[in-house]
Design a protein around this motif. Structure first.
Motif, PDB file in Angstrom:
ATOM      1  N   GLN A 240       2.487   8.404  12.374  1.00 54.14           N
ATOM      2  CA  GLN A 240       2.058   7.151  12.982  1.00 54.14           C
ATOM      3  C   GLN A 240       0.531   7.020  12.968  1.00 54.14           C
ATOM      4  OE1 GLN A 240       4.212   4.906  13.713  1.00 54.14           O
ATOM      5  NE2 GLN A 240       2.790   3.382  14.522  1.00 54.14           N
ATOM      6  N   LYS A 241      -0.162   8.126  13.166  1.00 58.36           N
ATOM      7  CA  LYS A 241      -1.628   8.124  13.154  1.00 58.36           C
ATOM      8  C   LYS A 241      -2.147   7.695  11.779  1.00 58.36           C
ATOM      9  CE  LYS A 241      -5.595  11.188  14.038  1.00 58.36           C
ATOM     10  NZ  LYS A 241      -6.180  11.207  12.698  1.00 58.36           N
ATOM     11  N   ASP A 242      -1.531   8.226  10.720  1.00 62.07           N
ATOM     12  CA  ASP A 242      -1.952   7.875   9.359  1.00 62.07           C
ATOM     13  C   ASP A 242      -1.641   6.410   9.063  1.00 62.07           C
ATOM     14  OD1 ASP A 242      -3.256   8.564   7.115  1.00 62.07           O
ATOM     15  OD2 ASP A 242      -1.658   9.755   6.219  1.00 62.07           O
ATOM     16  N   ARG A 243      -0.513   5.917   9.559  1.00 68.32           N
ATOM     17  CA  ARG A 243      -0.167   4.500   9.371  1.00 68.32           C
ATOM     18  C   ARG A 243      -1.227   3.604  10.026  1.00 68.32           C
ATOM     19  NH1 ARG A 243       4.965   1.188   9.565  1.00 68.32           N
ATOM     20  NH2 ARG A 243       6.169   3.100   9.876  1.00 68.32           N
TER      21      ARG A 243
ATOM     22  N   LYS B 171      -0.282  -9.275   2.259  1.00 72.01           N
ATOM     23  CA  LYS B 171       0.711  -8.580   1.438  1.00 72.01           C
ATOM     24  C   LYS B 171       0.455  -7.072   1.426  1.00 72.01           C
ATOM     25  CE  LYS B 171       1.657 -12.430  -1.723  1.00 72.01           C
ATOM     26  NZ  LYS B 171       1.549 -12.925  -3.140  1.00 72.01           N
ATOM     27  N   GLU B 172      -0.819  -6.703   1.396  1.00 72.06           N
ATOM     28  CA  GLU B 172      -1.162  -5.280   1.411  1.00 72.06           C
ATOM     29  C   GLU B 172      -0.712  -4.626   2.716  1.00 72.06           C
ATOM     30  OE1 GLU B 172      -5.050  -2.347   0.689  1.00 72.06           O
ATOM     31  OE2 GLU B 172      -5.238  -4.532   0.478  1.00 72.06           O
ATOM     32  N   ILE B 173      -0.873  -5.345   3.818  1.00 75.31           N
ATOM     33  CA  ILE B 173      -0.403  -4.836   5.113  1.00 75.31           C
ATOM     34  C   ILE B 173       1.117  -4.652   5.094  1.00 75.31           C
ATOM     35  CG2 ILE B 173      -0.093  -5.466   7.547  1.00 75.31           C
ATOM     36  CD1 ILE B 173      -2.894  -6.765   7.401  1.00 75.31           C
ATOM     37  N   GLN B 174       1.811  -5.599   4.484  1.00 72.47           N
ATOM     38  CA  GLN B 174       3.271  -5.493   4.366  1.00 72.47           C
ATOM     39  C   GLN B 174       3.650  -4.278   3.522  1.00 72.47           C
ATOM     40  OE1 GLN B 174       4.634  -9.248   2.804  1.00 72.47           O
ATOM     41  NE2 GLN B 174       4.141 -10.387   4.672  1.00 72.47           N
ATOM     42  N   ARG B 175       2.918  -4.070   2.420  1.00 71.72           N
ATOM     43  CA  ARG B 175       3.220  -2.924   1.554  1.00 71.72           C
ATOM     44  C   ARG B 175       2.984  -1.602   2.291  1.00 71.72           C
ATOM     45  NH1 ARG B 175       0.704  -6.247  -2.466  1.00 71.72           N
ATOM     46  NH2 ARG B 175      -1.303  -5.182  -2.160  1.00 71.72           N
ATOM     47  N   ILE B 176       1.906  -1.543   3.056  1.00 75.32           N
ATOM     48  CA  ILE B 176       1.610  -0.313   3.804  1.00 75.32           C
ATOM     49  C   ILE B 176       2.722  -0.034   4.812  1.00 75.32           C
ATOM     50  CG2 ILE B 176       0.066   0.705   5.529  1.00 75.32           C
ATOM     51  CD1 ILE B 176      -2.252  -0.677   4.050  1.00 75.32           C
ATOM     52  N   ASN B 177       3.115  -1.053   5.563  1.00 72.74           N
ATOM     53  CA  ASN B 177       4.190  -0.868   6.540  1.00 72.74           C
ATOM     54  C   ASN B 177       5.506  -0.482   5.868  1.00 72.74           C
ATOM     55  OD1 ASN B 177       3.095  -1.235   9.177  1.00 72.74           O
ATOM     56  ND2 ASN B 177       2.836  -3.415   8.743  1.00 72.74           N
ATOM     57  N   ALA B 178       5.797  -1.123   4.719  1.00 72.23           N
ATOM     58  CA  ALA B 178       7.039  -0.793   3.997  1.00 72.23           C
ATOM     59  C   ALA B 178       7.010   0.651   3.524  1.00 72.23           C
ATOM     60  CB  ALA B 178       7.220  -1.742   2.818  1.00 72.23           C
TER      61      ALA B 178
END
Length: 226
Positions: free
Chosen positions: A123-126, A195-202
């Motif tokens: 979670q910290k890395d996310r 979109k980049e935020i979505q990719r990171i979360n995915a």
């Protein structure tokens, strides 16, 4: 004369013994050679065939290899046609590819587990990855606000030429066109950051899904803490 005859007979007996010994030796050497195999099968016509080598008439069916005692030593399958051989090779390649994929998956899981031994680390890395993008996005948002404010001022100037915008000064028209283009680009930039935020979360969601069973297995192996 009697003595000579006796000597001759003794020589014959000795020669016979030597030949017998030599013959026994040759037989023993032959017995130590390879044990013969018997191939047997039933051909397409129902005939029972037997040979000391693979039977050509039974290339398309199973053949049984027997020991000299008649017991079954092994069985060999039918010889494949070129098409069957290609299909078999394709199947083997697919199996090898699948094994390699699974091995790569396990390797990646081990690497993930080393990097993220628990949910807190993951979670910290996310959060750090998202914070970096959010920081860049915030700069873009501020830039968008400035552009909107600039366009608002230009619109006020263009209001004097509402009936015929072509009569507006060339410099004002260029400024208006430049701000409009910059707004389009800035909105595209912000959309890409979303979109980049979505990719990171995915990505982190997928990793977490793979890691949770590994975390549970590690916790079970470690046992209760004291």
């Amino acid at each position: 004369m009697t003595t000579a005859l006796a000597c001759a007979r003794l020589g014959q007996v000795t020669a016979g013994l030597l030949l017998a010994t030599f013959g026994a030796s040759l037989w023993a050497q032959g017995a130590a050679g390879p044990v013969p195999q018997i191939y047997t099968c039933t051909d397409a016509s129902g005939r029972k065939l037997t040979s000391d080598r693979p039977i050509a008439e039974c290339r398309d069916r199973e053949q049984t290899i027997l020991n000299p005692s008649g017991t079954v030593k092994a069985r060999i399958g039918p010889v494949l046609t070129p098409y069957e051989q290609s299909q078999s090779e394709a199947r083997i390649r697919a199996e090898q590819k699948e094994r390699a994929r699974k091995e790569e998956e396990k390797r990646m899981e081990r690497a993930l587990l080393v990097r993220y031994p628990n949910l807190v680390a993951h979670q910290k890395d996310r959060e750090e990855a998202l914070a970096q993008v959010q920081l860049v996005k915030q700069v873009g948002v501020e830039r968008l606000k400035d552009l909107l404010a600039e366009r608002s001022k230009l619109n006020e100037e263009m209001a004097f030429y509402a009936k015929d915008p072509s009569k507006a000064p060339a410099n004002l028209q260029r400024q208006m066109a430049g701000v409009t283009q910059s707004l389009v680009e800035q909105e595209r930039f912000l959309a890409e950051k979303d979109k980049e935020i979505q990719r990171i979360n995915a990505r982190f969601d997928e990793e977490q899904e793979r890691l949770e069973p590994l975390w549970q297995a590690n916790a079970a192996t470690a046992g209760p803490t004291r």
